[in-house]
Structure formats: structure tokens, C-alpha cells
Scaffold this active site. Structure first.
Site, short mmCIF file in Angstrom:
data_model
loop_
_atom_site.label_atom_id
_atom_site.label_comp_id
_atom_site.label_asym_id
_atom_site.label_seq_id
_atom_site.Cartn_x
_atom_site.Cartn_y
_atom_site.Cartn_z
N SER A 124 4.80 0.07 50.44
CA SER A 124 4.60 0.82 51.69
C SER A 124 3.90 2.14 51.39
O SER A 124 4.11 2.75 50.33
CB SER A 124 5.97 1.11 52.29
N TYR A 148 14.57 4.34 51.79
CA TYR A 148 13.68 3.18 51.97
C TYR A 148 12.43 3.32 51.09
O TYR A 148 12.10 2.44 50.30
CB TYR A 148 13.26 3.06 53.45
N LYS A 152 11.13 1.22 47.56
CA LYS A 152 9.82 0.57 47.33
C LYS A 152 9.20 1.06 46.02
O LYS A 152 8.65 0.27 45.25
CB LYS A 152 8.88 0.87 48.51
P1 NAD Z 1 10.73 -7.89 58.96
O1 NAD Z 1 12.08 -7.29 59.00
O2 NAD Z 1 10.13 -8.41 60.22
O3 NAD Z 1 10.67 -9.06 57.86
C1 NAD Z 1 11.49 -9.07 56.72
C2 NAD Z 1 12.16 -10.43 56.67
O4 NAD Z 1 12.98 -10.49 55.51
C3 NAD Z 1 13.07 -10.70 57.88
O5 NAD Z 1 12.73 -11.93 58.44
C4 NAD Z 1 14.50 -10.71 57.29
O6 NAD Z 1 15.33 -11.63 57.98
C5 NAD Z 1 14.22 -11.10 55.85
N1 NAD Z 1 15.19 -10.61 54.86
C6 NAD Z 1 15.65 -9.34 54.69
N2 NAD Z 1 16.50 -9.27 53.65
C7 NAD Z 1 16.56 -10.53 53.12
C8 NAD Z 1 17.23 -11.09 52.02
N3 NAD Z 1 18.04 -10.36 51.26
N4 NAD Z 1 17.06 -12.40 51.77
C9 NAD Z 1 16.25 -13.16 52.53
N5 NAD Z 1 15.57 -12.69 53.59
C10 NAD Z 1 15.72 -11.37 53.88
O7 NAD Z 1 9.75 -6.79 58.30
P2 NAD Z 1 8.18 -6.80 58.16
O8 NAD Z 1 7.64 -5.73 59.06
O9 NAD Z 1 7.66 -8.18 58.25
O10 NAD Z 1 8.05 -6.25 56.67
C11 NAD Z 1 7.93 -7.12 55.56
C12 NAD Z 1 7.91 -6.29 54.30
O11 NAD Z 1 6.86 -5.33 54.38
C13 NAD Z 1 9.20 -5.50 54.08
O12 NAD Z 1 9.49 -5.52 52.70
C14 NAD Z 1 8.83 -4.10 54.53
O13 NAD Z 1 9.57 -3.12 53.87
C15 NAD Z 1 7.36 -4.02 54.15
N6 NAD Z 1 6.60 -3.04 54.97
C16 NAD Z 1 6.61 -3.14 56.33
C17 NAD Z 1 5.94 -2.17 57.09
C18 NAD Z 1 5.96 -2.24 58.59
O14 NAD Z 1 5.67 -1.20 59.23
N7 NAD Z 1 6.23 -3.37 59.23
C19 NAD Z 1 5.24 -1.14 56.47
C20 NAD Z 1 5.24 -1.09 55.08
C21 NAD Z 1 5.93 -2.05 54.33
N1 UFG Z 2 5.70 8.26 67.93
C1 UFG Z 2 5.91 8.85 69.16
N2 UFG Z 2 6.83 8.26 69.98
C2 UFG Z 2 7.52 7.14 69.65
C3 UFG Z 2 7.28 6.55 68.38
C4 UFG Z 2 6.37 7.15 67.53
O1 UFG Z 2 5.31 9.86 69.51
O2 UFG Z 2 8.34 6.67 70.45
C5 UFG Z 2 4.67 8.86 67.03
C6 UFG Z 2 5.25 9.35 65.70
O3 UFG Z 2 5.68 10.68 65.81
C7 UFG Z 2 4.05 9.18 64.77
C8 UFG Z 2 3.31 7.97 65.34
O4 UFG Z 2 3.76 7.85 66.68
O5 UFG Z 2 3.19 10.30 64.88
C9 UFG Z 2 3.61 6.68 64.59
O6 UFG Z 2 5.02 6.48 64.50
P1 UFG Z 2 5.65 5.09 63.99
O7 UFG Z 2 7.13 5.23 64.08
O8 UFG Z 2 5.01 3.96 64.71
O9 UFG Z 2 5.16 4.99 62.47
P2 UFG Z 2 5.50 5.90 61.20
O10 UFG Z 2 4.21 6.17 60.51
O11 UFG Z 2 6.31 7.08 61.56
O12 UFG Z 2 6.42 4.95 60.30
C10 UFG Z 2 5.93 3.70 59.81
C11 UFG Z 2 7.11 2.75 59.60
C12 UFG Z 2 7.94 3.18 58.44
C13 UFG Z 2 7.12 3.38 57.20
C14 UFG Z 2 6.01 4.35 57.51
C15 UFG Z 2 5.10 4.51 56.33
O13 UFG Z 2 7.93 2.73 60.75
O14 UFG Z 2 8.84 2.12 58.15
O15 UFG Z 2 5.24 3.87 58.63
O16 UFG Z 2 4.59 3.26 55.95
F1 UFG Z 2 7.87 3.91 56.21
#
Ligand code: NAD
Ligand code: UFG
Length: 331
Positions: A124, A148, A152
Site C-alpha cells: 500500500s 495497518y 504492510k
Molecule cells: P477486501 O477486504 O475487499 O479483500 C480482502 C479479502 O481477503 C476479503 O475477501 C477477505 O474476506 C479476505 N481475507 C482477509 N483475511 C483473510 C485470511 N486470514 N484468510 C483468508 N482470507 C482473508 O480488500 P481489498 O480492497 O480487495 O484489498 C486487497 C489487498 O490490497 C489487501 O491486502 C489490502 O490491504 C490491499 N490494499 C487495498 C487498498 C484499498 O484501498 N482497497 C489500498 C492499498 C492496499
Molecule cells: N474524504 C472526505 N470525506 C469522506 C471520505 C474521504 O472528504 O467521507 C476525503 C479524505 O479526507 C481524503 C480523500 O477524501 O482527502 C480520500 O479519502 P479516502 O478515505 O478515500 O482515502 P485515503 O487516501 O484517506 O485512504 C486510502 C485507504 C487506506 C490506505 C490509504 C493509503 O482507505 O486504507 O488510502 O493507501 F491506507
């Protein structure tokens, strides 16, 4: 190739399952369903004409993972499974380290026992922490601010140590920026439980009338219009990035890290405008206090992925909002 997607029924994993299956790979999914619905499997079948192989179970169950690796003759693993809510990780750090770090160690032990040494890991942009400069390139210092983000970075360090210990390992960590949008069928997308934390799912619920108005967390940041700036990336672009990473990792030993972002930053106001155009709905909003822990602005330097993976994002902010809107209306 035979590819195991841990967490493959989640938001990003399900889109990657579509892209990899369409590219001719055999996809197997392991998911414990802690943050997704089993219906995603039927929806994948609707999109693909056949459902990927699926095992319900936990990535920390080493014996189960070993049996899947053998039964499905897996060549490579893409490791999505993990917990991802930054705020929750501050409240429940042990749960996050157990799942994200402990889960990865267990998976790597299973892979080692089965002599499978190719892995792509979902990292991430949150590993970077407060920007020292922008855009973040992969050399930017890593100072994650939450358990979190730390989980990572710890996994990245474990992967690096592992590949240093045995030159046969082929490892890529992908640092995702802000994945948004959905598959253009409207059949799969992001499905957060309860009130969404993230901007675009929240805006979608306002547009559809489930939530009354958007709260914009501060308009006094040092950004062009005072609202927060992020590098939103269409989830299908992100998914295609995994296909490119898989090709790269199968040909390159050692540990590599790549940003997956567009290289463009968009403000909250720009997102609201784009979503208004995409949905033809009004998005009422109010300005409220800044959200604790938010950074004013961050976005990727996406050149390394372009150079070594031959990948760059193609879809713009309007397309992200159009597909997020289609998903919001259909599901
Ligand atoms: P998500 O929660 O939709 O998907 C994760 C999946 O993993 C889920 O389906 C959950 O049921 C499964 N899971 C969790 N723990 C488990 C375990 N111990 N065993 C088996 N399955 C398990 O999240 P996502 O948005 O698809 O994210 C996927 C990956 O990408 C995650 O590792 C997350 O940290 C990373 N990531 C996501 C974002 C984002 O904004 N979505 C940003 C950066 C990194
Ligand atoms: N924001 C609002 N109102 C809301 C939600 C968000 O104004 O209701 C603003 C936030 O302040 C920020 C922007 O919209 O300026 C984006 O916010 P998000 O919550 O969509 O995204 P972030 O960048 O804050 O966080 C995301 C993921 C985290 C991850 C991070 C870095 O949610 O899990 O990106 O990868 F760690």
C-alpha cells in the site's frame, strides 16, 4: 499458469480474477469470507462463463494452503488476503499484525514446503507516510503512520529477507494508491459493510440517496482548492497491473517493489464534480473538520511500473466514477 489468489473474493482480488482468467490463466481462490460475500463467486461465473476454483478457509491454516498448492499445482501466488481499515488497525493492532503479518508468514512457509517461490504481494502507498517529497517514488522513505501501514511494510521486509536468503524466490510487492470504480458489467465492485470510510463509496451512496450529504474533511489544506488530493486508480487498471506484474515476476528473481497509481492527483471537489457528471445526480456536501491522520496530498510516480512492467493506467477519473455509479445502481 495456475495462480492462487488469497483473498480473491474481495474487492481487488475479484477484479484480478477476471483479468487473469481472461488472459488464459487458471485461477484458484482462497478466502475466509471475513470481508466479502460468497455471491461474488456467482458473479464471477456470470462475467467469465465459469467460476474460478474456490476454497473457503484462512490463509493462516498452513495445512490447508499446502493441500491447495499441491492439488491445484499452483505456480504463483497473489496475496491479497488481509485486513485494510486504517482506523480499526489503531484500535486492534494485534488483530492486524496476526492476520496481515502472521498470515503472510504462514503462507510463505506453506509455499516453501511446496517449493513454490513466486509471489506478488498487495502492499500500500500507506507505507510511505508523511510525504518528504511528491510524487512518491519507490525510493521515498517509508514511515507508515498506522499499524495497518506498518504491517504492510513489515511484510515487505520479510519478503526481502526471504529473497535474500534464497535466490530462487521471485517476489514483487505492489504499492497500491487509491483503487476505485468497478468492472464495467456492474456485477462486481467495492461493497463496504456499514457507512463507507472512503470517499468514492461514500459519494456513491449520497448520489443514490442512501446518505444525505457528503462531509468533506477540510477545505483548508495546502492544495490548489484546499481539499485533499489523492491518486485514484481504476480497479481494472490496477487488475491489469497484476497481470503485468505476474509476467515480470515469473521472469525475474529477487525482490522488487512497484507503485501502482496513475501519477495524477485529484481533489475531493474534482471527485464530486466527476461523480455529478457520471450520475447526473446532485451531491450535497458540507465542509467539516479535517479527519485525524489525513495527509493533504499524495500521488504516485508511476514511471518504474511503466519501465519494468510495461504497464500504465489508462482510465481517467470520469470512467472511475461512471463504473462506480453503475455498480452502486446495480447491486
Ligand atoms: P477486501 O477486504 O475487499 O479483500 C480482502 C479479502 O481477503 C476479503 O475477501 C477477505 O474476506 C479476505 N481475507 C482477509 N483475511 C483473510 C485470511 N486470514 N484468510 C483468508 N482470507 C482473508 O480488500 P481489498 O480492497 O480487495 O484489498 C486487497 C489487498 O490490497 C489487501 O491486502 C489490502 O490491504 C490491499 N490494499 C487495498 C487498498 C484499498 O484501498 N482497497 C489500498 C492499498 C492496499
Ligand atoms: N474524504 C472526505 N470525506 C469522506 C471520505 C474521504 O472528504 O467521507 C476525503 C479524505 O479526507 C481524503 C480523500 O477524501 O482527502 C480520500 O479519502 P479516502 O478515505 O478515500 O482515502 P485515503 O487516501 O484517506 O485512504 C486510502 C485507504 C487506506 C490506505 C490509504 C493509503 O482507505 O486504507 O488510502 O493507501 F491506507
Amino acid at each position: 499458469m495456475n495462480i492462487l489468489l488469497t483473498g480473491g473474493l474481495g474487492y481487488i482480488g475479484s477484479h484480478v480474477a477476471v483479468v487473469l482468467t481472461e488472459a488464459g490463466h487458471q485461477v484458484t481462490i482462497l478466502d475466509n469470507l471475513c470481508n466479502c460475500k460468497i455471491e461474488v463467486l456467482d458473479r464471477l461465473e456470470k462475467i467469465l462463463g465459469r467460476a474460478p476454483a474456490f476454497f473457503k478457509g484462512d490463509v493462516r491454516d498452513q495445512a490447508l494452503v499446502e493441500s491447495i498448492l499441491k492439488e491445484k499445482q499452483i505456480n504463483s501466488v497473489i496475496h491479497f488476503a488481509g485486513l485494510k481499515a486504517v482506523g480499526e488497525s489503531v484500535q486492534e493492532p494485534l488483530m492486524y499484525y496476526d492476520n496481515n503479518v502472521g498470515g503472510t508468514i504462514s503462507l510463505l512457509k506453506a509455499m516453501k514446503n511446496c517449493e513454490i517461490k513466486t509471489i506478488v504481494f498487495s502492499s500500500s502507498a500507506s507505507v510511505y507516510g508523511i510525504p518528504v517529497y511528491l510524487p512518491y517514488d519507490e525510493e521515498h522513505p517509508t514511515r507508515p503512520q498506522s499499524p495497518y501501514g506498518k504491517s504492510k511494510l513489515q511484510v515487505e521486509e520479510i519478503l526481502k529477507d526471504l529473497s535474500d536468503s534464497d535466490p530462487e524466490w521471485k517476489v514483487v510487492a505492489l504499492r497500491y494508491f487509491n483503487p476505485v470504480g468497478a468492472h464495467d458489467s456492474g456485477l462486481i465492485g467495492e461493497d463496504p459493510a456499514g457507512v463507507p470510510n472512503n470517499l468514492i463509496p461514500y459519494v456513491a451512496q449520497v448520489a443514490i440517496g442512501k446518505l444525505e450529504k457528503l462531509k468533506i474533511f477540510g477545505d483548508d489544506y495546502d492544495t490548489p482548492n484546499g481539499t485533499g488530493v489523492r491518486d485514484y486508480i481504476h480497479v481494472m487498471d490496477l487488475a491489469e497491473g497484476h497481470n503485468s506484474a505476474l509476467l515480470y515476476v515469473s521472469e525475474n528473481t529477487g525482490f522488487s517493489v512497484f507503485n501502482l497509481g496513475t501519477g495524477n492527483g485529484y481533489s475531493v471537489y474534482e471527485v464530486v464534480d466527476a461523480f455529478t457528471s457520471a450520475s447526473s445526480r446532485k451531491i450535497p456536501y458540507e465542509i467539516v473538520d479535517r479527519r485525524g491522520g489525513d495527509i493533504a496530498s499524495y500521488y504516485a510516480n508511476a514511471q518504474k511500473a511503466k519501465k519494468f512492467l510495461g504497464w500504465s493506467a489508462k482510465r481517467g477519473l470520469l470512467q472511475m466514477c461512471i463504473d462506480a455509479w453503475k455498480w452502486a445502481v446495480l447491486h
